[in-house]
Design a protein around this motif. Structure first.
Motif, PDB file in Angstrom:
ATOM      1  N   ASN A   1       0.796  -0.993   0.031  1.00 22.39           N
ATOM      2  CA  ASN A   1       0.035  -0.032  -0.091  1.00 22.39           C
ATOM      3  C   ASN A   1       0.685   1.304  -0.136  1.00 22.39           C
ATOM      4  OD1 ASN A   1       0.896   0.578   2.646  1.00 22.39           O
ATOM      5  ND2 ASN A   1      -0.943  -0.370   3.525  1.00 22.39           N
ATOM      6  N   LYS A   2       0.165   2.553  -0.038  1.00 19.17           N
ATOM      7  CA  LYS A   2       0.863   3.635  -0.091  1.00 19.17           C
ATOM      8  C   LYS A   2       1.851   3.813   1.083  1.00 19.17           C
ATOM      9  CE  LYS A   2       0.016   8.637  -0.206  1.00 19.17           C
ATOM     10  NZ  LYS A   2      -0.944   9.631  -0.129  1.00 19.17           N
ATOM     11  N   ASP A   3       1.423   3.453   2.321  1.00 18.48           N
ATOM     12  CA  ASP A   3       2.537   3.650   3.522  1.00 18.48           C
ATOM     13  C   ASP A   3       3.625   2.983   3.253  1.00 18.48           C
ATOM     14  OD1 ASP A   3       0.881   5.264   5.189  1.00 18.48           O
ATOM     15  OD2 ASP A   3      -0.249   3.717   5.610  1.00 18.48           O
TER      16      ASP A   3
ATOM     17  N   LYS B   1      11.149   3.680   8.224  1.00 17.62           N
ATOM     18  CA  LYS B   1      10.940   2.299   8.443  1.00 17.62           C
ATOM     19  C   LYS B   1       9.564   2.311   9.348  1.00 17.62           C
ATOM     20  CE  LYS B   1      15.853   1.123   9.084  1.00 17.62           C
ATOM     21  NZ  LYS B   1      16.726   0.720   9.879  1.00 17.62           N
ATOM     22  N   ALA B   2       9.408   3.223  10.121  1.00 21.33           N
ATOM     23  CA  ALA B   2       8.235   3.142  10.902  1.00 21.33           C
ATOM     24  C   ALA B   2       6.972   3.320   9.893  1.00 21.33           C
ATOM     25  CB  ALA B   2       8.138   4.579  12.066  1.00 21.33           C
ATOM     26  N   GLN B   3       6.926   4.270   8.983  1.00 17.62           N
ATOM     27  CA  GLN B   3       5.783   3.962   8.237  1.00 17.62           C
ATOM     28  C   GLN B   3       5.709   2.806   7.170  1.00 17.62           C
ATOM     29  OE1 GLN B   3       5.633   7.645   5.844  1.00 17.62           O
ATOM     30  NE2 GLN B   3       3.973   7.329   4.881  1.00 17.62           N
ATOM     31  N   ASN B   4       6.822   2.577   7.080  1.00 18.52           N
ATOM     32  CA  ASN B   4       6.793   1.068   6.374  1.00 18.52           C
ATOM     33  C   ASN B   4       6.398  -0.185   7.171  1.00 18.52           C
ATOM     34  OD1 ASN B   4       7.287  -0.886   4.391  1.00 18.52           O
ATOM     35  ND2 ASN B   4       9.394  -0.660   4.190  1.00 18.52           N
ATOM     36  N   LEU B   5       6.698   0.113   8.540  1.00 17.90           N
ATOM     37  CA  LEU B   5       5.849  -1.070   9.522  1.00 17.90           C
ATOM     38  C   LEU B   5       4.229  -0.609   9.463  1.00 17.90           C
ATOM     39  CD1 LEU B   5       6.070  -3.284  11.364  1.00 17.90           C
ATOM     40  CD2 LEU B   5       6.666  -1.449  13.318  1.00 17.90           C
ATOM     41  N   VAL B   6       4.080   0.490   9.468  1.00 19.35           N
ATOM     42  CA  VAL B   6       2.603   0.768   9.664  1.00 19.35           C
ATOM     43  C   VAL B   6       1.802   0.383   8.490  1.00 19.35           C
ATOM     44  CG1 VAL B   6       0.780   2.700   9.369  1.00 19.35           C
ATOM     45  CG2 VAL B   6       2.663   2.971  10.933  1.00 19.35           C
ATOM     46  N   GLY B   7       2.557   0.133   7.040  1.00 16.62           N
ATOM     47  CA  GLY B   7       1.874  -0.191   6.008  1.00 16.62           C
ATOM     48  C   GLY B   7       1.797  -2.040   5.975  1.00 16.62           C
ATOM     49  N   ALA B   8       2.965  -2.493   6.601  1.00 18.75           N
ATOM     50  CA  ALA B   8       2.946  -3.798   6.647  1.00 18.75           C
ATOM     51  C   ALA B   8       1.831  -4.199   7.549  1.00 18.75           C
ATOM     52  CB  ALA B   8       4.390  -4.338   7.100  1.00 18.75           C
ATOM     53  N   LEU B   9       1.315  -3.617   8.375  1.00 19.81           N
ATOM     54  CA  LEU B   9       0.505  -3.879   9.421  1.00 19.81           C
ATOM     55  C   LEU B   9      -0.675  -3.761   8.938  1.00 19.81           C
ATOM     56  CD1 LEU B   9       1.718  -2.491  12.786  1.00 19.81           C
ATOM     57  CD2 LEU B   9       1.823  -4.728  12.286  1.00 19.81           C
ATOM     58  N   LYS B  10      -1.024  -2.564   8.182  1.00 22.50           N
ATOM     59  CA  LYS B  10      -2.383  -2.511   7.353  1.00 22.50           C
ATOM     60  C   LYS B  10      -2.653  -3.648   6.336  1.00 22.50           C
ATOM     61  CE  LYS B  10      -2.821   2.327   7.594  1.00 22.50           C
ATOM     62  NZ  LYS B  10      -2.655   3.685   6.747  1.00 22.50           N
ATOM     63  N   ASP B  11      -1.593  -3.974   5.673  1.00 24.28           N
ATOM     64  CA  ASP B  11      -1.528  -5.162   4.754  1.00 24.28           C
ATOM     65  C   ASP B  11      -2.043  -6.429   5.374  1.00 24.28           C
ATOM     66  OD1 ASP B  11      -1.094  -3.690   2.388  1.00 24.28           O
ATOM     67  OD2 ASP B  11       0.937  -4.356   2.421  1.00 24.28           O
ATOM     68  N   ALA B  12      -1.232  -6.563   6.750  1.00 23.01           N
ATOM     69  CA  ALA B  12      -1.650  -8.099   7.499  1.00 23.01           C
ATOM     70  C   ALA B  12      -2.948  -7.974   7.742  1.00 23.01           C
ATOM     71  CB  ALA B  12      -0.646  -8.088   8.579  1.00 23.01           C
ATOM     72  N   ALA B  13      -3.487  -6.876   8.084  1.00 22.63           N
ATOM     73  CA  ALA B  13      -4.911  -6.690   8.952  1.00 22.63           C
ATOM     74  C   ALA B  13      -5.855  -7.075   7.863  1.00 22.63           C
ATOM     75  CB  ALA B  13      -5.164  -5.351   9.431  1.00 22.63           C
ATOM     76  N   LYS B  14      -5.616  -6.675   6.514  1.00 26.83           N
ATOM     77  CA  LYS B  14      -6.563  -6.838   5.526  1.00 26.83           C
ATOM     78  C   LYS B  14      -7.150  -8.326   5.306  1.00 26.83           C
ATOM     79  CE  LYS B  14      -5.405  -2.967   2.614  1.00 26.83           C
ATOM     80  NZ  LYS B  14      -5.034  -2.495   1.182  1.00 26.83           N
ATOM     81  N   PRO B  15      -8.257  -8.474   5.006  1.00 26.96           N
ATOM     82  CA  PRO B  15      -8.651  -9.995   4.862  1.00 26.96           C
ATOM     83  C   PRO B  15      -8.447 -10.604   3.630  1.00 26.96           C
ATOM     84  CG  PRO B  15     -10.642  -8.505   4.849  1.00 26.96           C
ATOM     85  CD  PRO B  15      -9.432  -7.644   5.127  1.00 26.96           C
TER      86      PRO B  15
END
Length: 56
Positions: A2-4, A42-56
């Motif tokens: 994603n964008k993050d 790195k923090a923003q990349n981590l936020v993006g990774a968490l958002k990706d993981a949270a998507k069904p």
């Protein structure tokens, strides 16, 4: 992906460049700014990774 994650990766690259230039020219402030930008990326990349993981 994603964008993050994209923006975070770009910030990491930009921070690495600033840090390298700061080191090369002996500018401590530029070097510190580069390190800070890398951490922010790195923090923003981590936020993006968490958002990706949270998507069904």
């Amino acid at each position: 992906m994603n964008k993050d994650r994209i923006v975070g990766s770009a910030k990491q690259v930009e921070g690495s460049i600033k840090e390298a230039v700061g080191k090369a020219v002996g500018d401590a402030k530029l070097q510190i700014d580069g390190k800070a930008e890398k951490v922010a990326g790195k923090a923003q990349n981590l936020v993006g990774a968490l958002k990706d993981a949270a998507k069904p």
